[in-house]
Design a protein around this motif. Structure first.
Motif, PDB file in Angstrom:
ATOM      1  N   LEU A  71       0.810  -1.212   0.000  1.00  0.00           N
ATOM      2  CA  LEU A  71       0.000   0.000   0.000  1.00  0.00           C
ATOM      3  C   LEU A  71       0.849   1.271   0.000  1.00  0.00           C
ATOM      4  O   LEU A  71       0.309   2.369  -0.044  1.00  0.00           O
ATOM      5  CB  LEU A  71      -0.929   0.011   1.229  1.00  0.00           C
ATOM      6  N   ALA A  99       0.814  -6.530  -3.398  1.00  0.00           N
ATOM      7  CA  ALA A  99      -0.533  -6.062  -3.088  1.00  0.00           C
ATOM      8  C   ALA A  99      -1.512  -7.215  -3.247  1.00  0.00           C
ATOM      9  O   ALA A  99      -1.453  -7.953  -4.223  1.00  0.00           O
ATOM     10  CB  ALA A  99      -0.910  -4.923  -4.014  1.00  0.00           C
ATOM     11  N   GLU A 121      -6.740  -4.144  -3.885  1.00  0.00           N
ATOM     12  CA  GLU A 121      -6.555  -2.805  -4.436  1.00  0.00           C
ATOM     13  C   GLU A 121      -7.477  -1.828  -3.716  1.00  0.00           C
ATOM     14  O   GLU A 121      -8.659  -2.120  -3.533  1.00  0.00           O
ATOM     15  CB  GLU A 121      -6.888  -2.804  -5.930  1.00  0.00           C
TER      16      GLU A 121
END
Lengths: 608, 104
Positions: free
Chosen positions: A367, A438, A441
């Motif tokens: 992030l 990640a 999202e």
């Protein structure tokens, strides 16, 4: 009119207004009322603080006498000294930022108005708690914040699990509150007043150091503090209290309410100074709690539970400071902790908000580039939490560790180990959530109502260490010791070692964390810590299960069963006789015939 | 006297057998007419026992009681048959097991 009464009155008025309108007000008005009332209260606090700092005196205001019974006349009256002003500033200042943040966080919630009503009510109760000049009014605020905590933990009451968490928080803290109430009765019976200043003077005059009565009273008050501040052995409610909305966790379960126990002990420190045993107990409760919670934080997966355990751990540091007599350091850590823990919770809330309510840190990752602002403020918060040099947490924690070193080497060692663990678990969060791959999202970026409080709190977390709290007149000054540089250097180095370990485990992968916990004792230990040292299961087996079993037993009223037996015998006889009255003529005749035979037989045998 | 050639015991045993048969009939038959008839048999068994005993001891009381039983039986039949008619009209049956209203 003095501004003092306005401070709790403003949020109280706003809460009452929102409660009686029951969600009929438009959202924008609710937001203005909710955050605005706190902002106004903060302005009042700033004015009170500046006048207090200017002439360095204590301000009091008596509104009215609450009630008068046989010479006991507690007033609704406020007492403002340096400690109170510090607490009021934290409550209204951090409280305002959290309210501002909540506007965006809760905007889409159906119960927007109810949320702000509870939050304002909480701030009002918390202000009453810290401003009260007698312990009874303090107790009113104490129970008020407990009520608001219950209401806000169970805010999303449609999910039964949240209601369960709220009840748990309420009941567990109530255990401590009961001890505290008994302590208040004891103090009133022995010293005849609950007015804090008069009470402390009377305690000093009446009791010698080491007497039994002040020890008992202090330990009972400690019981209340332990419950409210989630310390061993009553800490189990706090991780579950994360069921509430994240800003609630930031305000109530990190910045303000859970530190009420620290405030209580600091406020009644004269009483605790009369009892070395009670003071020692405070220190050891603090050290044990901070270690236990830090280990538990290492194994959690839910981002909010990690922060909850770290809150328990940091409050353990405050208790440690109080226990070794460094009251000012404890309150200082309370203030810096309010900054960086509120920051961490709000940043975690932003992550959760932007990631479709994802709580599991292993489903986050990467992030740093996606939520850059949140990353930077989270990094600052984690650095302050880990007490990296020149952050606010460093100055407060360092002071605590130094005082612990002077008092007892074991306490110091415990605090140092806790600092190492703090470094590991806070940077484990950073590396897992913001670096690496990640997994989810983000679908939005935080708006200005979220970003502004985050930025301000980040600044406070960085420079909060430079604050000089006006506490000199409140606490006894500690004898100054020669600075011990090697101890300071160890204190600086240990959190850095923790960060390095976290790097090796979660980022550099020289020592992948997975290898430690996939099999063998590491796995068992991880699961044991994840369950919070099995405390919940222990309490379930020790208290909850026997209690519910007893309740189930009593539900069927075992004592009444004797009388029910009589009733059943009557009913059984009735049914038997009624069955004979069946209207069948032949049955009557048969019965009569056989009865006659029996009677005649008896007569013939001479038995009748 | 001396007209009675039968020993008293035999008559009493006969009376007991008759009485038992009547009682069994009362208990086992479901038709109320037969139940009334069984009742008559029982009454007459009792009357027979009285007669025999009166004759055995040359006492008039046995015959007096017999006359009493006869008239009681006549009255009972008069009332009983009236009730039978009512039962038949009301329940459309003479089965006493069917004609019951109490349920215990």
């Amino acid at each position: 009119m003095s501004l003092i009464a306005l401070v709790p009155a403003l949020p109280l008025f706003s809460a009452a207004l929102m409660l009686v309108t029951a969600g009929k007000l438009p959202r924008l008005l609710v937001a203005c009322l909710g955050a605005g009332s706190i902002a106004l209260a903060a302005v009042c606090v700033a004015m009170i603080a500046s006048s207090l700092l200017a002439d360095d005196t204590v301000q009091t205001q008596t509104l009215w006498t609450w009630f008068a019974v046989g010479g006991f006349e507690p007033g609704v009256s406020f007492y403002i000294d340096g400690l109170t002003v510090v607490m009021m500033s934290v409550i209204t200042g951090v409280g305002f930022l959290i309210h501002l943040y909540s506007i965006e966080f809760m905007w889409e919630d159906r119960s927007f108005s109810r949320y702000f009503a509870y939050m304002n009510l909480f701030v009002a109760a918390m202000l009453v708690l810290v401003m009260a000049d007698n312990l009874l009014l303090l107790y009113l605020g104490w129970e008020g914040v407990g009520l608001c905590s219950y209401l806000l933990v169970g805010f999303w009451y449609q999910d039964p699990a949240n209601g369960r968490a709220a009840r748990k928080a309420f009941v567990v803290t109530r255990i401590g509150d009961t001890a505290m109430a008994i302590g208040l009765f004891l103090l009133l019976a022995e010293l005849g007043t609950l007015d804090i200043q008069a009470l402390m003077q009377a305690a000093d005059a009446t009791w010698q150091v080491g007497d039994a009565l002040p020890t008992i009273a202090a330990l009972l008050l400690l019981g209340g503090a332990v419950g409210k501040s989630a310390q061993l052995p009553l800490h189990t409610w706090l991780p579950d209290a994360m069921a509430g909305p994240t800003p609630v966790s930031a305000l109530i379960h990190a910045a303000t309410m859970v530190t009420a126990g620290v405030y209580l002990i600091a406020r009644t420190h004269e009483l605790f100074l009369l009892s070395p045993l009670a003071l020692n107990t405070v220190a050891w409760v603090g050290v044990l709690t901070l270690l236990l919670a830090a280990f538990a934080a290492l194994a959690q997966q839910d981002i909010k539970r990690i922060l909850a355990y770290s809150t328990i751990s940091q409050i353990g540091y405050m208790f440690l400071a109080l226990g070794v007599g460094a009251f000012a350091s404890g309150v200082f850590h309370l203030v810096t902790h309010a900054f960086f823990k509120a920051l961490l919770f709000l940043a975690a809330g932003a992550v959760i908000h932007c990631l479709h309510h994802q709580h599991n840190i292993f489903r986050m990752g990467g992030l740093r580039s996606r939520l850059p602002l949140v990353f930077w403020v989270f990094l600052i918060g984690a650095a302050a939490l880990a007490a990296l040099p020149f952050t606010s947490g460093f100055y407060s924690k360092d002071a605590i560790l130094l005082s612990a070193w002077e008092a007892n080497r074991w306490l110091w060692a415990g605090g140092l180990l806790g600092a190492l663990l703090t470094g590991i678990y806070s940077f484990r969060l950073i590396f897992v959530v913001f670096f690496g791959q990640a997994h989810t999202e983000p679908d939005r970026q935080p708006g200005w109502q979220m970003s502004l409080p985050l930025a301000l709190l980040a600044v406070l977390s960085l420079v909060g260490g430079a604050l000089a709290l006006p506490l000199s007149g409140v606490f006894p000054t500690l004898a100054s010791h020669p600075l011990n540089h090697s101890i300071e250097i160890i204190g600086i180095a240990v959190p850095l070692v923790g960060v390095a370990v976290a790097y090796l485990l979660y980022q550099g992968r020289q020592l992948p964390a997975e290898r430690l916990v996939t099999a063998g004792p590491g796995k068992d230990l991880q699961s044991f810590w994840r369950r919070g040292w099995g405390m919940d299961a222990l309490y379930q087996a020790l208290w909850v299960s026997p209690y519910t079993a007893l309740a189930n037993l009593l539900r069927h009223e075992p004592v009444d069963s004797i009388y029910n037996l009589v009733v059943r015998a009557c009913r059984w006889g009735h049914q038997g006789f009624a069955a004979a009255q069946n209207g069948a003529l032949r049955w009557y005749a048969t019965t009569m015939a056989f009865a006659l035979i029996v009677v005649v037989a008896l007569v013939l045998r001479g038995e009748v | 006297m001396g007209g009675l050639q039968v020993p008293l015991e035999h008559v009493q045993i006969l009376a007991a057998i008759l009485f038992s048969m009547g009682m069994l009939g009362l208990m086992l038959r479901r038709n109320i007419i037969f139940m009334l008839m069984s009742l008559e048999v029982m009454l007459n068994a009792a009357a027979l026992a009285f007669i025999a005993a009166g004759a055995r001891w040359g006492h008039a009381d046995g015959q007096v009681i017999f006359l009493l039983i006869l008239s009681v039986a006549a009255a009972e039949v008069a009332v009983g048959l009236g009730l039978v008619l009512q039962v038949q009209r009301h329940f459309k049956t003479l089965d006493m097991d069917a004609a019951r209203r109490l349920r215990g």
